[in-house]
Design an enzyme around this catalytic site. Structure first.
Site, short mmCIF file in Angstrom:
data_model
loop_
_atom_site.label_atom_id
_atom_site.label_comp_id
_atom_site.label_asym_id
_atom_site.label_seq_id
_atom_site.Cartn_x
_atom_site.Cartn_y
_atom_site.Cartn_z
N ASP A 153 -0.38 10.74 -4.54
CA ASP A 153 0.79 11.38 -3.91
C ASP A 153 0.99 12.66 -4.72
O ASP A 153 0.03 13.15 -5.35
CB ASP A 153 2.01 10.45 -3.95
N GLN B 11 7.44 3.94 3.63
CA GLN B 11 6.01 3.58 3.70
C GLN B 11 5.80 2.30 4.51
O GLN B 11 4.81 2.17 5.23
CB GLN B 11 5.48 3.38 2.27
N SER C 270 -6.81 5.73 4.17
CA SER C 270 -6.92 4.87 2.98
C SER C 270 -7.31 3.46 3.40
O SER C 270 -8.12 2.80 2.74
CB SER C 270 -5.60 4.82 2.22
N LYS D 11 5.25 1.75 -3.27
CA LYS D 11 5.15 3.12 -3.81
C LYS D 11 5.35 3.02 -5.31
O LYS D 11 5.94 2.06 -5.81
CB LYS D 11 6.25 4.01 -3.19
N LYS E 261 0.87 -1.19 0.00
CA LYS E 261 0.00 0.00 0.00
C LYS E 261 0.89 1.22 0.00
O LYS E 261 1.85 1.30 0.79
CB LYS E 261 -0.89 -0.03 1.26
P1 NDP Z 1 0.51 17.70 -4.22
O1 NDP Z 1 0.92 17.36 -5.59
O2 NDP Z 1 -0.93 17.85 -3.91
O3 NDP Z 1 1.25 19.05 -3.75
C1 NDP Z 1 2.63 19.14 -3.71
C2 NDP Z 1 3.00 20.55 -3.31
O4 NDP Z 1 4.40 20.60 -3.08
C3 NDP Z 1 2.70 21.57 -4.40
O5 NDP Z 1 2.43 22.80 -3.79
C4 NDP Z 1 4.01 21.60 -5.19
O6 NDP Z 1 4.22 22.83 -5.89
C5 NDP Z 1 5.02 21.45 -4.08
N1 NDP Z 1 6.21 20.76 -4.62
C6 NDP Z 1 6.30 19.49 -5.05
N2 NDP Z 1 7.53 19.21 -5.49
C7 NDP Z 1 8.24 20.34 -5.31
C8 NDP Z 1 9.57 20.69 -5.55
N3 NDP Z 1 10.45 19.82 -6.06
N4 NDP Z 1 9.95 21.96 -5.23
C9 NDP Z 1 9.08 22.85 -4.69
N5 NDP Z 1 7.80 22.58 -4.46
C10 NDP Z 1 7.39 21.34 -4.75
O7 NDP Z 1 1.17 16.58 -3.25
P2 NDP Z 1 0.76 16.16 -1.79
O8 NDP Z 1 0.30 17.36 -1.03
O9 NDP Z 1 -0.12 14.98 -1.88
O10 NDP Z 1 2.16 15.62 -1.21
C11 NDP Z 1 3.08 16.48 -0.54
C12 NDP Z 1 4.05 15.65 0.26
O11 NDP Z 1 3.32 14.86 1.23
C13 NDP Z 1 4.87 14.62 -0.51
O12 NDP Z 1 6.13 14.47 0.11
C14 NDP Z 1 4.07 13.33 -0.34
O13 NDP Z 1 4.87 12.18 -0.53
C15 NDP Z 1 3.63 13.49 1.10
N6 NDP Z 1 2.48 12.70 1.50
C16 NDP Z 1 1.28 12.83 0.87
C17 NDP Z 1 0.19 12.11 1.30
C18 NDP Z 1 -1.17 12.30 0.72
O14 NDP Z 1 -2.13 11.74 1.27
N7 NDP Z 1 -1.34 13.09 -0.34
C19 NDP Z 1 0.31 11.10 2.36
C20 NDP Z 1 1.60 11.11 3.04
C21 NDP Z 1 2.63 11.86 2.57
P3 NDP Z 1 4.05 22.83 -7.50
O15 NDP Z 1 2.59 22.58 -7.74
O16 NDP Z 1 4.52 24.18 -7.90
O17 NDP Z 1 4.93 21.72 -8.02
#
Ligand code: NDP
Length: 450
Positions: free
Chosen positions: A172, A117, A382, A132, A96
């Protein structure tokens, strides 16, 4: 009891071998290092882990799948991306973990995320293994039709490897409700099965209420529980948040609900400071509806400013929630946070803090929650979605939210108690690693050498 020296040598040997076997994967190496640095005492207590080569088996994914993803863009040009699914460890249940669509995705990043994870999922206590996946596809600037064609091609290969009892992917970075919808539709078409094979689905067709909110909500609940150990709470805290995606938006929402004052968010174009307090409605409109940029928020919000080329950690705060991506908070950022008066840092993202930054924060007595504990609310919810699918019984928002709160409390207490048991009270990194590792290791022992 193994001698401490032998244990350190074994950990070093396994780590060195993993490095040689997985060259050019710095994020995976970093994730291994961070976990191995805390495992000495638990391995010393359990010679059976050594005898049964648990560490050696744990760093080797059960299965790694890499595949071509060809698709046709709106201009009729054939594009080729690379797809990944790393099925890391199924000792505790079906694999998962999310799918990430971002140009930076490669095998090493997927492996680091799958390794993390495994322990995170163990901490939830929900009976889920670790995996993943993702692709180097960049959804930014692509039309809905292009995203759909890409998702259909991606699932045309992935469907062979997943299933409700085998491997259950989720979203993600770059994979939200839209992408999960297209992926699910193609899975159903190819297999003729309507099953809970993906989570993060729309609530009208098998999704769970409160799944969208769960990761951000959970991270803030965890921060609140950590603060309680120092007689504080989220109420009245000045909070800075990085990112503006799924995790960040609902971290803003929960922090505000608990009475905190949130003054920042960011995306890859820069960070926004809004001293009046981030306008959640506007942020959601810009990011969730319009798929816009930080500048679109600032243009409609008098008094807010967009800062490009700087780092959000320079903004003084008492609580910091890194919610964007890996290694976004380095040692200079950590030092700036300490200078600015930070009391607690909870990782909403996966491994956003570099090892030396973690050390700097812990060294300054800042409460620090690693992502595998603080952001586990997403995957835990989830697993609740999987339960609802299996029982064909959708739950109310408050039912799911209250389960989430109970789960986050449980993870917090388990990490805190384990850290105390191992002689380092308040070290949530050690607590999370040891508690997660022990559950996976014990299940692996029970299953024999497989
Ligand atoms: P989203 O795609 O919804 O949002 C990601 C955000 O981070 C955006 O604002 C994006 O900006 C910014 N971002 C991503 N990569 C970069 C980068 N290289 N440099 C600068 N800004 C960046 O993703 P999530 O919110 O789902 O995920 C965010 C984090 O949380 C990740 O590490 C993910 O693995 C982790 N996570 C997520 C979960 C979930 O349920 N969604 C669960 C557990 C962990 P821009 O749009 O400009 O790229």
């Amino acid at each position: 009891m193994l001698q401490q020296l032998d244990v350190q040598q074994e950990l070093e040997d396994v780590y060195e071998k993993a490095l040689r076997r997985n060259p050019g994967e710095p994020e995976f190496h970093q994730a291994l290092r961070e976990v191995f640095d805390t495992l000495g005492p638990v391995v010393a207590r359990h010679p059976e882990y050594h005898e049964q080569a648990i560490l050696q088996r744990m760093v080797e994914p059960e299965r790694q799948i890499m595949f071509r993803v060809p698709w046709v863009d709106d201009a009729g040009v054939v594009q080729v991306n690379r797809g990944f699914r790393v099925q890391f460890n199924s000792a505790l249940g079906p694999f998962k973990g999310g799918l990430r669509f971002h140009p930076s995705v490669n095998l090493g990043i997927v492996k680091f995320l799958g390794f993390e994870q495994t322990f995170k999922n163990a901490l939830t206590g929900m009976g889920i293994g670790g995996g993943k996946g993702g692709s180097d596809f960049d959804p930014h600037g692509r039309s809905d039709a292009e995203v759909m064609r890409f998702c259909q091609s991606f699932m045309t290969e992935l469907h062979r490897h997943i299933g409700e009892y085998t491997d259950v992917p989720a979203g993600d970075i770059g994979v939200g409700g839209r992408e999960i919808g297209y992926l699910f539709g193609q899975y159903k078409r190819l297999t003729n099965r309507y099953e809970g094979v993906l989570t993060g689905k729309g609530v009208g067709w098998g999704g769970s209420l409160a799944r969208t909110e769960a990761t951000g909500f959970g991270a803030v609940i965890f921060a609140d529980r950590m603060l309680a150990t120092k007689g504080q709470s989220m109420e009245g805290q000045r909070v800075i948040i990085s990112g503006s995606g799924n995790v960040a938006i609902y971290a803003v929402a929960k922090a505000q609900e608990l009475g905190a004052h949130v003054v920042t968010f960011s995306d890859s174009s820069g960070y926004v400071v809004d001293e009046a307090g981030v306008d959640l409605g506007l942020l959601r409109e810009v990011k969730e509806v319009e798929r816009g940029r930080a500048a679109d928020y600032v243009a409609r919000r008098p008094g807010s400013r967009l800062i490009q080329g700087g780092r959000v950690w320079d903004v003084p705060c008492t609580v910091a929630l890194p919610c964007a991506t890996q290694n976004e908070l380095d040692v200079h950022g950590a030092e700036a946070l300490v200078r600015g008066g930070v009391v607690a840092v909870a990782e909403g993202a996966n491994m956003p803090t570099t090892p030396d930054a973690t050390e700097a924060l812990q060294g300054a007595d800042v409460l620090f929650a690693p992502g595998k504990a603080a952001n586990a609310g997403g995957v835990a919810t989830s697993a609740l979605e999987m339960q609802q699918n299996a029982g064909r019984d959708p739950w109310s928002f408050s039912q799911v939210a209250s389960r989430l709160e109970t789960i986050m409390d449980g993870i917090h207490d388990e990490c805190a108690n384990t850290a105390e048991e191992y002689g380092d009270p308040g070290n949530y990194v050690l607590g999370a690693n040891v508690a997660g590792f022990t559950k996976v290791a014990d299940a692996m022992l029970a299953h024999g050498v497989i």
